[in-house]
Write an enzyme that holds these catalytic residues in place. Structure first.
Site, PDB file in Angstrom:
ATOM      1  N   HIS A  73       0.865  -1.184   0.000  1.00 26.52           N
ATOM      2  CA  HIS A  73       0.000   0.000   0.000  1.00 26.52           C
ATOM      3  C   HIS A  73       0.901   1.233   0.000  1.00 26.52           C
ATOM      4  O   HIS A  73       2.005   1.200   0.551  1.00 26.52           O
ATOM      5  CB  HIS A  73      -0.844  -0.048   1.287  1.00 26.52           C
ATOM      6  CG  HIS A  73      -1.937   0.958   1.387  1.00 26.52           C
ATOM      7  ND1 HIS A  73      -1.709   2.273   1.685  1.00 26.52           N
ATOM      8  CD2 HIS A  73      -3.282   0.830   1.256  1.00 26.52           C
ATOM      9  CE1 HIS A  73      -2.875   2.920   1.742  1.00 26.52           C
ATOM     10  NE2 HIS A  73      -3.849   2.063   1.482  1.00 26.52           N
TER      11      HIS A  73
ATOM     12  N   ASP B 160       2.843  -4.480   8.157  1.00 25.41           N
ATOM     13  CA  ASP B 160       1.632  -3.678   8.017  1.00 25.41           C
ATOM     14  C   ASP B 160       0.453  -4.645   8.165  1.00 25.41           C
ATOM     15  O   ASP B 160       0.139  -5.409   7.257  1.00 25.41           O
ATOM     16  CB  ASP B 160       1.656  -3.012   6.636  1.00 25.41           C
ATOM     17  CG  ASP B 160       0.351  -2.324   6.300  1.00 25.41           C
ATOM     18  OD1 ASP B 160      -0.597  -2.395   7.106  1.00 25.41           O
ATOM     19  OD2 ASP B 160       0.273  -1.728   5.215  1.00 25.41           O
TER      20      ASP B 160
ATOM     21  N   GLN C  28      -4.791  -5.342   7.049  1.00 23.34           N
ATOM     22  CA  GLN C  28      -5.766  -6.313   6.538  1.00 23.34           C
ATOM     23  C   GLN C  28      -5.647  -7.654   7.251  1.00 23.34           C
ATOM     24  O   GLN C  28      -6.504  -8.523   7.055  1.00 23.34           O
ATOM     25  CB  GLN C  28      -5.564  -6.523   5.022  1.00 23.34           C
ATOM     26  CG  GLN C  28      -5.691  -5.259   4.206  1.00 23.34           C
ATOM     27  CD  GLN C  28      -7.095  -4.662   4.250  1.00 23.34           C
ATOM     28  OE1 GLN C  28      -8.075  -5.326   4.623  1.00 23.34           O
ATOM     29  NE2 GLN C  28      -7.219  -3.397   3.883  1.00 23.34           N
TER      30      GLN C  28
ATOM     31  N   LYS D  62     -10.686  -0.687  10.260  1.00 24.52           N
ATOM     32  CA  LYS D  62     -10.819  -1.911   9.454  1.00 24.52           C
ATOM     33  C   LYS D  62     -11.131  -3.111  10.343  1.00 24.52           C
ATOM     34  O   LYS D  62     -11.384  -4.205   9.860  1.00 24.52           O
ATOM     35  CB  LYS D  62      -9.535  -2.158   8.657  1.00 24.52           C
ATOM     36  CG  LYS D  62      -9.267  -1.035   7.634  1.00 24.52           C
ATOM     37  CD  LYS D  62      -8.006  -1.277   6.862  1.00 24.52           C
ATOM     38  CE  LYS D  62      -7.511  -0.034   6.158  1.00 24.52           C
ATOM     39  NZ  LYS D  62      -8.151   0.213   4.880  1.00 24.52           N
TER      40      LYS D  62
ATOM     41  N   CYS E  26      -4.644   2.322  -3.759  1.00 20.30           N
ATOM     42  CA  CYS E  26      -3.423   2.865  -3.142  1.00 20.30           C
ATOM     43  C   CYS E  26      -2.253   1.901  -3.311  1.00 20.30           C
ATOM     44  O   CYS E  26      -1.443   1.711  -2.388  1.00 20.30           O
ATOM     45  CB  CYS E  26      -3.624   3.191  -1.664  1.00 20.30           C
ATOM     46  SG  CYS E  26      -4.894   4.413  -1.380  1.00 20.30           S
TER      47      CYS E  26
HETATM   48  C1  LIG Z   1      -2.546  -2.839   3.698  1.00 23.62           C
HETATM   49  C2  LIG Z   1      -2.878  -1.433   4.108  1.00 23.62           C
HETATM   50  N1  LIG Z   1      -1.921  -0.670   4.643  1.00 23.62           N
HETATM   51  C3  LIG Z   1      -2.154   0.586   5.059  1.00 23.62           C
HETATM   52  C4  LIG Z   1      -3.393   1.152   4.921  1.00 23.62           C
HETATM   53  C5  LIG Z   1      -3.618   2.540   5.402  1.00 23.62           C
HETATM   54  O1  LIG Z   1      -4.533   2.541   6.456  1.00 23.62           O
HETATM   55  P1  LIG Z   1      -5.108   3.911   7.057  1.00 23.62           P
HETATM   56  O2  LIG Z   1      -5.559   4.714   5.870  1.00 23.62           O
HETATM   57  O3  LIG Z   1      -6.238   3.481   7.938  1.00 23.62           O
HETATM   58  O4  LIG Z   1      -3.996   4.555   7.807  1.00 23.62           O
HETATM   59  C6  LIG Z   1      -4.428   0.412   4.347  1.00 23.62           C
HETATM   60  C7  LIG Z   1      -5.754   1.012   4.119  1.00 23.62           C
HETATM   61  O5  LIG Z   1      -6.392   0.766   3.102  1.00 23.62           O
HETATM   62  C8  LIG Z   1      -4.169  -0.929   3.951  1.00 23.62           C
HETATM   63  O6  LIG Z   1      -5.125  -1.690   3.424  1.00 23.62           O
END
Ligand SMILES: Cc1ncc(COP(=O)(O)O)c(C=O)c1O
Length: 403
Positions: free
Chosen positions: A121, A198, A201, A224, A361
């Site tokens: 991401h 990270d 998910q 999430k 993203c």
């Molecule tokens: C794998 C992953 N990393 C990071 C993020 C970023 O999360 P946030 O926008 O809640 O900080 C997301 C959000 O879609 C994600 O799916």
């Protein structure tokens, strides 16, 4: 259609007032809908129990402080960490930026290398690019296997002692691919690198135990995980956190302030400047209680069954191309030949099916897949076989409309 699973499918729709009958909400990877106990906890948090934390000497504030710190203990236990290593942040994005600024920004030097993967991401790419630019470090990228997992054999072959940090998604937000996190940590540690996972998910979909995995930093977002927006978690090994300077300056993060010099509080307070998102923390606690009450193993089995059902049905439509491995966790990305994913999502919306379309993203991943965007259906505890049937019916309509 029936969901083929050893356990009974979950039947929790009634807990989610935001999902009206007949609406297939398939965008949980973007954000989850909230169950009643979380909504109630938020209402109580801003209602009869509301007060600030860590400062008030009156009873209400002392009670809220206890609730706030109880939430920290709950979060820590949920991911197998300790409360002192568990920092409340705005979300995964802020957690990664904090580590990039305070750990990488002070530990890396010119010539050091950072290892990411193709499927990250943007939140797990851009902060590292920013710090690399500042310190003169370089970024390398682990490729994917043919079935779209992070290729850990390639990682083992390309990592060197110059790599000081590895940052990988535990579960891909586009492909649902699940990382063998333990092996990734062993490979990173074999050259002395630190590794951040990270977990955005992963935490809503799999049991996670940071001690067992062996990572150095772990981040996730509350929204999430059936919790509120604006609250997330950074977990870090205490010896690393102790050695890190603060992220932001302000109230709560200090030990003693004079105009000559300020000393800082120990972690986690050192990294929590200002009045925190008190009710967000309370809501996150309720979300974790909710998820734990169901059991992550059951949630995983439920979502895996939905993924299998969706992939089986979609693969029977000639023009559909599926991405990601067959055993992906709760997320299915696909393309319908000759139709832009935005058109797919718009037509599905007309049939009350909400999916995400776009680059998610993850533009470097789109480049690697050779597409500008994908359509993505992602599942949560409230989804059921009827949602998959509605998705498939919608895709069949798309193929009819576009011939
Ligand atoms: C794998 C992953 N990393 C990071 C993020 C970023 O999360 P946030 O926008 O809640 O900080 C997301 C959000 O879609 C994600 O799916």
């Amino acid at each position: 259609m029936t969901v083929a699973t050893a356990t009974r499918p979950l039947d929790l729709l009634a807990d989610f007032p935001a999902i009206p009958p007949g609406w297939a909400y398939l965008d949980t990877a973007a954000t989850s809908q909230k169950p009643r106990p979380v909504l109630d906890a938020i209402a109580r948090g801003y209602g009869e129990t509301y007060a600030t934390v860590h400062r008030g000497v009156y009873q209400r504030s002392a009670d809220m402080t206890l609730a706030f710190e109880a939430a920290r203990e709950r979060v820590a236990a949920f991911i197998g960490g300790k409360p002192g290593e568990t920092i409340f942040v705005r979300g995964a994005t802020e957690g990664i930026n904090l580590v990039a600024t305070c750990w990488a920004g002070t530990q890396l030097e010119a010539g050091d290398r950072i290892l990411l993967s193709t499927l990250e991401h943007h939140s797990n790419i851009v902060p590292w690019q920013m710090v690399a630019g500042k310190v003169g470090a370089e970024i390398d990228v682990i490729p994917l296997t043919p079935d779209h997992r992070i290729d850990l054999d390639a990682m083992a072959a390309m990592i060197t002692p110059a790599h000081k940090l590895v940052a990988l998604a535990h579960v891909s937000n586009v492909l649902g691919a699940v990382l063998d996190a333990k092996r990734a940590c062993q490979i990173a540690h074999s050259v002395g690198a630190r590794i951040l996972l990270d977990g955005c998910q992963a935490v809503p979909r799999l049991p996670v135990d940071v001690a067992e995995i062996g990572c150095d930093f772990y981040v996730f977002s509350g929204h999430k995980l059936y919790g509120p927006t604006g609250i997330g978690v950074l977990w870090g090994r205490s010896e690393l956190l102790e050695a890190m300077p603060p992220y932001q300056g302000g109230g709560s993060m200090i030990d003693r302030v004079t105009f000559a010099r300020t000393t800082y509080a120990p972690p986690p307070g050192r990294f929590e400047a200002g009045t925190p998102h008190i009710v967000g923390v309370v809501g996150l606690h309720a979300a974790i209680d909710y998820v734990d009450g169901i059991g992550l193993a059951r949630i995983h089995a439920h979502e895996t069954a939905l993924v299998t059902q969706a992939r089986d049905a979609l693969s029977q439509i000639n023009s559909v191309r599926l991405f990601g491995p067959d055993d992906s966790a709760g997320i299915v990305s696909f393309a319908v030949g000759g139709v832009h994913p935005h058109d797919v999502a718009t037509i599905l919306d007309e049939g009350n099916v909400a999916i995400r379309a776009g680059h998610h993203c993850a533009q470097p991943l789109m480049d690697a897949l050779g597409v500008p965007a994908t359509a993505r259906a992602s599942f949560g505890v409230y989804n059921h076989a009827g949602d998959i049937a509605a998705l498939v019916k919608g895709i069949e309509r798309v193929t009819r409309i576009f011939g």
